[in-house]
Design a protein around this motif. Structure first.
Motif, short mmCIF file in Angstrom:
data_model
loop_
_atom_site.label_atom_id
_atom_site.label_comp_id
_atom_site.label_asym_id
_atom_site.label_seq_id
_atom_site.Cartn_x
_atom_site.Cartn_y
_atom_site.Cartn_z
N GLY A 138 32.68 32.39 -12.82
CA GLY A 138 31.22 32.31 -12.85
C GLY A 138 30.66 33.17 -11.74
O GLY A 138 31.39 33.93 -11.08
N GLU A 141 25.05 32.20 -9.22
CA GLU A 141 23.92 31.63 -9.95
C GLU A 141 24.35 30.58 -10.98
O GLU A 141 23.58 29.68 -11.33
CB GLU A 141 23.14 32.73 -10.67
CG GLU A 141 22.48 33.74 -9.74
CD GLU A 141 23.40 34.88 -9.33
OE1 GLU A 141 22.92 35.81 -8.64
OE2 GLU A 141 24.60 34.85 -9.68
N THR A 142 25.57 30.69 -11.50
CA THR A 142 26.00 29.79 -12.57
C THR A 142 26.84 28.62 -12.06
O THR A 142 27.19 27.73 -12.83
CB THR A 142 26.83 30.54 -13.63
OG1 THR A 142 28.05 31.02 -13.03
CG2 THR A 142 26.04 31.72 -14.20
N SER A 230 31.94 28.26 -18.03
CA SER A 230 30.98 29.05 -17.25
C SER A 230 31.46 30.46 -16.96
O SER A 230 30.80 31.22 -16.25
CB SER A 230 30.68 28.34 -15.92
OG SER A 230 31.86 28.24 -15.14
#
Length: 241
Positions: A138, A141-142, A230
């Motif tokens: 990821g 931000e994720t 993700s």
């Protein structure tokens, strides 16, 4: 990290090669679409060879990893592939490949310097006109905290069950922790192993600047979260022939 060293021969009971079939099919599709003529592939941080089990059906694979014991595990299921003990930050082979593939091993590049050196390795070994695929778990931000569990029974009577806990112990820094609590059963006895892995929280823009800065043309194909969670894909093309 214990799961890649002293307990490496248990790794396929933590994450079995058959668990990788669907995600590996995505990677093959992306690579064939981006470079239909691709025949050779270099994987950096191949670990136990779970992805390579499927990639080798489409490419002649050269697999590298820092852990000699993980490479031995990969050889047990991928004997036809070349295996090299090497650090992706320093590897320099006297050849280039149609494809360079880096799965979640990129998550161990903790510092900006680590990431620059790894990307230089990817660039150096991608032929002009070839592609690379990088798949971090990821971006900053994720990132979300999570808990997972699983495990497998082996044909030799051994079994493993694990609890995986992902969290950020210090929101002020740029790393997060993944803790594994593993129960290993063998010959009627059960032991407990705890292993801690530290990964970086890298913003998407930082990845883009590093990758385009070295000269790659970058796209970010969407992945099915039902298969990839993700995970984020950076598909890189090295222009020229």
């Amino acid at each position: 990290m214990k799961l890649y060293t002293e307990f490496a021969d248990w790794f396929h009971l933590l994450t079995h090669p058959r668990d990788y079939a669907d995600e590996a099919a995505t990677y093959v599709r992306l690579l064939h679409e981006a470079c239909p003529e691709a025949r050779t592939l270099l994987e950096l941080g191949a670990g136990g060879g779970n992805n390579a089990l499927y990639l080798k059906c489409h490419f002649a694979c050269t697999l590298t990893d820092m852990s000699a014991r993980m490479l031995d595990l990969s050889r047990s299921i991928n004997p036809e592939c070349a295996h090299l003990e090497a650090d992706m930050r320093d590897l320099r082979l006297d050849r280039q490949f149609d494809v360079v593939f880096v799965h979640d091993a990129i998550e161990y590049m903790l510092t900006p310097d680590d990431r620059v050196r790894a990307i230089e390795t990817i660039w150096t070994h991608t032929r002009p006109g070839g592609v690379a695929l990088i798949l971090p778990d990821g971006t900053a931000e994720t990132f979300t905290e999570s808990v997972d569990d699983g495990g497998h029974d082996g044909p030799d009577g051994r079994s493993l069950r694990y609890l995986e806990w992902t969290f950020d112990p210090d929101p002020a820094d740029d790393t997060y922790d993944v803790h594994f609590a593993c129960l290993l059963r063998e010959r009627g006895q059960v032991r407990v192993v705890h292993d801690r892995h530290v990964h970086p929280l890298v913003p998407r823009q930082e990845w883009m600047e590093l990758l385009t800065g070295i000269g790659f043309e970058v796209s970010t194909p969407k992945l099915d979260p039902g298969i990839h969670g993700s995970q984020v894909a950076f598909l890189l093309r090295k222009l020229g022939r």
